[in-house]
Motif scaffolding. Structure first.
Motif, PDB file in Angstrom:
ATOM      1  N   ALA A   1      10.061  11.332 -51.725  1.00 15.85           N
ATOM      2  CA  ALA A   1      10.222  12.746 -51.363  1.00 15.85           C
ATOM      3  C   ALA A   1      10.879  12.859 -49.990  1.00 15.85           C
ATOM      4  O   ALA A   1      10.759  11.972 -49.143  1.00 15.85           O
ATOM      5  CB  ALA A   1       8.866  13.436 -51.346  1.00 15.85           C
ATOM      6  N   ALA A   2      11.591  13.957 -49.801  1.00 11.46           N
ATOM      7  CA  ALA A   2      12.182  14.252 -48.500  1.00 11.46           C
ATOM      8  C   ALA A   2      11.237  15.149 -47.704  1.00 11.46           C
ATOM      9  O   ALA A   2      10.370  15.822 -48.271  1.00 11.46           O
ATOM     10  CB  ALA A   2      13.528  14.945 -48.670  1.00 11.46           C
ATOM     11  N   THR A   3      11.380  15.123 -46.414  1.00  7.83           N
ATOM     12  CA  THR A   3      10.696  16.085 -45.552  1.00  7.83           C
ATOM     13  C   THR A   3      11.752  16.817 -44.730  1.00  7.83           C
ATOM     14  O   THR A   3      12.799  16.260 -44.411  1.00  7.83           O
ATOM     15  CB  THR A   3       9.702  15.400 -44.585  1.00  7.83           C
ATOM     16  N   VAL A   4      11.481  18.067 -44.425  1.00  5.35           N
ATOM     17  CA  VAL A   4      12.401  18.855 -43.607  1.00  5.35           C
ATOM     18  C   VAL A   4      11.909  18.816 -42.161  1.00  5.35           C
ATOM     19  O   VAL A   4      10.794  19.250 -41.870  1.00  5.35           O
ATOM     20  CB  VAL A   4      12.474  20.309 -44.101  1.00  5.35           C
ATOM     21  N   VAL A   5      12.724  18.277 -41.291  1.00  6.68           N
ATOM     22  CA  VAL A   5      12.394  18.248 -39.860  1.00  6.68           C
ATOM     23  C   VAL A   5      12.831  19.580 -39.262  1.00  6.68           C
ATOM     24  O   VAL A   5      14.004  19.962 -39.358  1.00  6.68           O
ATOM     25  CB  VAL A   5      13.105  17.081 -39.158  1.00  6.68           C
ATOM     26  N   THR A   6      11.882  20.296 -38.675  1.00  3.98           N
ATOM     27  CA  THR A   6      12.185  21.614 -38.109  1.00  3.98           C
ATOM     28  C   THR A   6      12.066  21.585 -36.587  1.00  3.98           C
ATOM     29  O   THR A   6      11.462  20.679 -36.006  1.00  3.98           O
ATOM     30  CB  THR A   6      11.224  22.681 -38.668  1.00  3.98           C
ATOM     31  N   TYR A   7      12.652  22.594 -35.979  1.00  7.70           N
ATOM     32  CA  TYR A   7      12.616  22.679 -34.519  1.00  7.70           C
ATOM     33  C   TYR A   7      11.218  23.026 -34.023  1.00  7.70           C
ATOM     34  O   TYR A   7      10.607  23.983 -34.476  1.00  7.70           O
ATOM     35  CB  TYR A   7      13.606  23.730 -34.024  1.00  7.70           C
ATOM     36  N   LYS A   8      10.738  22.216 -33.074  1.00  4.99           N
ATOM     37  CA  LYS A   8       9.522  22.508 -32.319  1.00  4.99           C
ATOM     38  C   LYS A   8       9.949  22.791 -30.876  1.00  4.99           C
ATOM     39  O   LYS A   8      11.137  22.768 -30.548  1.00  4.99           O
ATOM     40  CB  LYS A   8       8.548  21.328 -32.373  1.00  4.99           C
ATOM     41  N   GLN A   9       8.958  23.031 -30.025  1.00  3.69           N
ATOM     42  CA  GLN A   9       9.277  23.416 -28.641  1.00  3.69           C
ATOM     43  C   GLN A   9      10.199  22.413 -27.944  1.00  3.69           C
ATOM     44  O   GLN A   9      11.231  22.784 -27.382  1.00  3.69           O
ATOM     45  CB  GLN A   9       7.971  23.546 -27.831  1.00  3.69           C
ATOM     46  N   ARG A  10       9.837  21.145 -27.988  1.00  2.62           N
ATOM     47  CA  ARG A  10      10.601  20.155 -27.218  1.00  2.62           C
ATOM     48  C   ARG A  10      12.030  20.009 -27.722  1.00  2.62           C
ATOM     49  O   ARG A  10      12.977  19.999 -26.929  1.00  2.62           O
ATOM     50  CB  ARG A  10       9.887  18.803 -27.269  1.00  2.62           C
ATOM     51  N   SER A  11      12.197  19.868 -29.041  1.00  8.33           N
ATOM     52  CA  SER A  11      13.546  19.692 -29.581  1.00  8.33           C
ATOM     53  C   SER A  11      14.378  20.953 -29.371  1.00  8.33           C
ATOM     54  O   SER A  11      15.593  20.879 -29.124  1.00  8.33           O
ATOM     55  CB  SER A  11      13.480  19.322 -31.069  1.00  8.33           C
ATOM     56  N   ALA A  12      13.745  22.128 -29.454  1.00  8.09           N
ATOM     57  CA  ALA A  12      14.471  23.380 -29.229  1.00  8.09           C
ATOM     58  C   ALA A  12      14.955  23.472 -27.789  1.00  8.09           C
ATOM     59  O   ALA A  12      16.106  23.849 -27.521  1.00  8.09           O
ATOM     60  CB  ALA A  12      13.580  24.572 -29.569  1.00  8.09           C
ATOM     61  N   VAL A  13      14.078  23.135 -26.845  1.00 11.10           N
ATOM     62  CA  VAL A  13      14.455  23.186 -25.423  1.00 11.10           C
ATOM     63  C   VAL A  13      15.631  22.243 -25.153  1.00 11.10           C
ATOM     64  O   VAL A  13      16.605  22.612 -24.488  1.00 11.10           O
ATOM     65  CB  VAL A  13      13.247  22.833 -24.537  1.00 11.10           C
ATOM     66  N   ARG A  14      15.555  21.027 -25.703  1.00  5.21           N
ATOM     67  CA  ARG A  14      16.614  20.050 -25.451  1.00  5.21           C
ATOM     68  C   ARG A  14      17.954  20.497 -26.037  1.00  5.21           C
ATOM     69  O   ARG A  14      18.979  20.498 -25.357  1.00  5.21           O
ATOM     70  CB  ARG A  14      16.220  18.691 -26.030  1.00  5.21           C
ATOM     71  N   ASP A  15      17.954  20.878 -27.321  1.00  3.09           N
ATOM     72  CA  ASP A  15      19.223  21.196 -27.982  1.00  3.09           C
ATOM     73  C   ASP A  15      19.840  22.489 -27.469  1.00  3.09           C
ATOM     74  O   ASP A  15      21.048  22.558 -27.214  1.00  3.09           O
ATOM     75  CB  ASP A  15      19.011  21.277 -29.499  1.00  3.09           C
ATOM     76  N   VAL A  16      19.014  23.527 -27.308  1.00  2.00           N
ATOM     77  CA  VAL A  16      19.541  24.806 -26.839  1.00  2.00           C
ATOM     78  C   VAL A  16      19.993  24.695 -25.383  1.00  2.00           C
ATOM     79  O   VAL A  16      21.062  25.187 -25.007  1.00  2.00           O
ATOM     80  CB  VAL A  16      18.503  25.937 -27.006  1.00  2.00           C
ATOM     81  N   GLY A  17      19.174  24.039 -24.560  1.00  2.00           N
ATOM     82  CA  GLY A  17      19.541  23.871 -23.155  1.00  2.00           C
ATOM     83  C   GLY A  17      20.846  23.122 -22.980  1.00  2.00           C
ATOM     84  O   GLY A  17      21.679  23.466 -22.131  1.00  2.00           O
ATOM     85  N   LYS A  18      21.056  22.116 -23.833  1.00  2.00           N
ATOM     86  CA  LYS A  18      22.282  21.312 -23.743  1.00  2.00           C
ATOM     87  C   LYS A  18      23.518  22.135 -24.049  1.00  2.00           C
ATOM     88  O   LYS A  18      24.512  22.091 -23.310  1.00  2.00           O
ATOM     89  CB  LYS A  18      22.183  20.126 -24.701  1.00  2.00           C
ATOM     90  N   VAL A  19      23.486  22.921 -25.149  1.00  2.00           N
ATOM     91  CA  VAL A  19      24.691  23.677 -25.521  1.00  2.00           C
ATOM     92  C   VAL A  19      24.921  24.876 -24.603  1.00  2.00           C
ATOM     93  O   VAL A  19      26.050  25.365 -24.493  1.00  2.00           O
ATOM     94  CB  VAL A  19      24.648  24.138 -26.997  1.00  2.00           C
ATOM     95  N   LEU A  20      23.852  25.360 -23.931  1.00  2.00           N
ATOM     96  CA  LEU A  20      24.038  26.452 -22.962  1.00  2.00           C
ATOM     97  C   LEU A  20      24.541  25.940 -21.614  1.00  2.00           C
ATOM     98  O   LEU A  20      24.848  26.735 -20.722  1.00  2.00           O
ATOM     99  CB  LEU A  20      22.731  27.220 -22.772  1.00  2.00           C
ATOM    100  N   GLY A  21      24.601  24.622 -21.455  1.00  2.00           N
ATOM    101  CA  GLY A  21      25.128  24.048 -20.223  1.00  2.00           C
ATOM    102  C   GLY A  21      24.138  23.995 -19.084  1.00  2.00           C
ATOM    103  O   GLY A  21      24.542  23.861 -17.919  1.00  2.00           O
ATOM    104  N   LEU A  22      22.826  24.072 -19.380  1.00  2.00           N
ATOM    105  CA  LEU A  22      21.824  23.963 -18.319  1.00  2.00           C
ATOM    106  C   LEU A  22      21.759  22.524 -17.813  1.00  2.00           C
ATOM    107  O   LEU A  22      22.132  21.580 -18.522  1.00  2.00           O
ATOM    108  CB  LEU A  22      20.454  24.390 -18.843  1.00  2.00           C
ATOM    109  N   ASP A  23      21.285  22.362 -16.594  1.00  2.00           N
ATOM    110  CA  ASP A  23      21.170  21.036 -15.991  1.00  2.00           C
ATOM    111  C   ASP A  23      20.351  20.118 -16.908  1.00  2.00           C
ATOM    112  O   ASP A  23      19.200  20.441 -17.244  1.00  2.00           O
ATOM    113  CB  ASP A  23      20.499  21.143 -14.620  1.00  2.00           C
ATOM    114  N   GLN A  24      20.942  18.990 -17.297  1.00  2.00           N
ATOM    115  CA  GLN A  24      20.315  18.127 -18.286  1.00  2.00           C
ATOM    116  C   GLN A  24      19.009  17.512 -17.789  1.00  2.00           C
ATOM    117  O   GLN A  24      18.052  17.352 -18.543  1.00  2.00           O
ATOM    118  CB  GLN A  24      21.287  17.018 -18.704  1.00  2.00           C
TER     119      GLN A  24
END
Length: 494
Positions: free
Chosen positions: A399-422
């Protein structure tokens, strides 16, 4: 004026769509759409959520898929019936299996066979020289099951696009229909759509530029708005195609492997035999009358609900593990079952505890039982290979599982594309727990001297709130299997 949207992707077209399937269904119902098709790209991952929402909101759902073919052809396949659904699932399976993880490869020649029940919508887009030969093949493969999709937006290209599709329609004698290339249920999701697109392209939004959509029109538009863009006959044609599609996921029935039952025996008879062999083993001096009464009650309900093959399948796997001295243990509500105890799936003696069997199987719930079996980690692979060997890879799959956004992954991915200090983004992500709310993030920004009420931080926090729970990618379950009687790819994509 009636309209059916036949080209619509959800956020299960990973990092392409900006709305949950159920949001799209609810909005389409509010707008009074005749029907809506969920056509995620080479996947059926969001179909069940869409199906449930469509039943709750009383709108017709059409199951289909979007495919980007190798020669830059964009094709929508819709399932008018159960056979068509199975054909689309098989196409997805083939396209995914011949490619790397997260990718797929589908060629035009792949459509020649085993698509004879599917309805096809070709979205020509801008004129391309090589489309002439491809269009003839499409016409050959699909005959009177092929339409040209016209998608118009206020981007300055509408007239050119309309003329191109109209000319193709005349040349090939193909009907046209209106479609919307929908990516979101409401135009307010445009910022989030840009963010997920930038994440997919691994580019900051400031650098993505023309790679992002030119406008925010790829949403479920009011019918009045759509009617102002398209000729009435194209809207009518969308409803005609929708009416041809009668398939529902309710038609799917799980078919258990039947070879577990010896020739000449009924599954209920064989399960009864195995159960009472277990009774003799568990209670050599005779089982208590209350236990025997409970066993008979369970066997009667199992037979009435047709669950014998499920018990026999789990029993067979557990017996293999025990024969190889692999530690295993059934858990959860299955421990409430005397039959599971007799089959040595669980170790909870019903003579010593008073458990409620209805927690495990209930006629009123009308749901299959749930038997979870844990196998020792170091030897789980032996069990997996046994299942593959016994049923074949055409009938068994993890079976497959769907990996969804949680707090940490959301902060990392969104912050990166918005150009915030890495460095700041990484520190924020590491400091968060999954239960932390927006206020905690605001406190973290204030703690490092950044105004949490500034426009960029406010946008950052709003986008994080919106993306949490979004599917990010598919992954593999640690050991959950799907086993079927026939080819599994006719039931669900692999």
């Amino acid at each position: 004026m009636a309209y059916a949207e036949l080209h619509c992707i959800s956020n299960y077209s990973f990092l392409r769509g900006a709305s949950h399937p159920e949001e799209l269904i609810i909005q389409a119902a509010k707008l009074g759409y005749h029907a809506i098709a969920i056509t995620d790209e080479c996947t059926m991952a969001g179909a069940v959520k869409a199906h449930v929402a469509a039943k709750e909101n009383h709108i017709k759902l059409i199951i289909g898929c979007e495919f980007q073919l190798e020669d830059e052809l964009l094709l929508i396949l819709l399932a008018p019936n159960r056979t068509g659904y199975g054909q689309i699932c098989s196409l997805i399976t083939m396209a995914r299996r011949r490619s790397g993880k997260g990718e797929y490869c589908l060629e035009l020649k792949d459509l020649e066979f085993a698509t004879n029940q599917c309805l096809a919508i070709w979205i020509p887009g801008e004129p391309r020289p090589h489309h002439a030969a491809s269009s003839r093949l499409l016409k050959t493969f699909f005959a009177d099951r092929l339409w040209l999709g016209l998608e118009l937006f206020p981007d300055g290209k509408s007239i050119i696009c309309y003329e191109h599709v109209l000319e193709l329609s005349r040349q090939l004698n193909l009907p046209m229909l209106a479609a919307g290339d929908v990516r979101m249920h409401h135009s307010e999701r445009r910022p989030l759509l840009d963010v997920v697109s930038a994440i997919r392209m691994q580019q900051p939004i400031q650098l993505a530029g023309r790679l992002l959509l030119a406008n925010g029109e790829k949403y479920l538009r009011p019918i009045k708005h759509v009617a102002e863009l398209y000729p009435a006959e194209l809207l009518k044609e969308s409803c005609t195609i929708a009416d041809l599609c009668r398939f529902s996921l309710d038609e799917l029935r799980y078919e258990y492997p039947e070879e577990l039952v010896p020739p000449g025996l009924k599954p209920s008879t064989y399960l009864r035999q195995l159960t009472y062999c277990g009774v003799e083993k568990r209670w050599p001096d005779g089982a208590p009358p209350a236990v025997l009464q409970l066993i008979e009650k369970e066997l009667s309900l199992i037979a009435e609900m047709g669950y014998e093959y499920y018990f026999l399948t789990v029993f067979d796997i557990v017996q293999f593990a025990k024969s190889q001295h692999i530690l295993c243990q059934g858990r959860g509500s299955a421990a409430n079952s005397a039959v599971c105890y007799c089959l040595e799936i669980t170790e909870v003696d019903p003579a010593k505890v008073n458990l409620l069997f209805e927690r495990f199987i209930s006629k009123e719930r009308n749901e299959p039982p749930d038997i979870d079996v844990d196998f020792e980690h170091e030897r789980r692979e032996e069990v997996i290979q046994y299942i593959y060997k016994k049923y074949g890879r055409h009938r068994a799959a993890l079976a497959a599982t769907v990996v969804t956004y949680k707090q940490r992954s959301a902060v990392r991915d969104v912050g990166k594309v918005l150009g915030l200090d890495q460095q700041l983004v990484d520190q924020l992500a590491k400091s968060l727990s999954w239960w932390d709310k927006r206020e905690v993030l605001q406190e973290r920004f204030a703690g490092v001297g950044i105004n949490p009420q500034s426009a960029i931080i406010n946008q950052f926090l709003t986008l994080i709130d919106a993306i949490i729970g979004f599917p990010r990618h598919l992954s593999q379950h640690v050991g959950g299997f799907v086993i079927s009687s026939g080819p599994l790819s006719q039931l669900v994509p692999i």
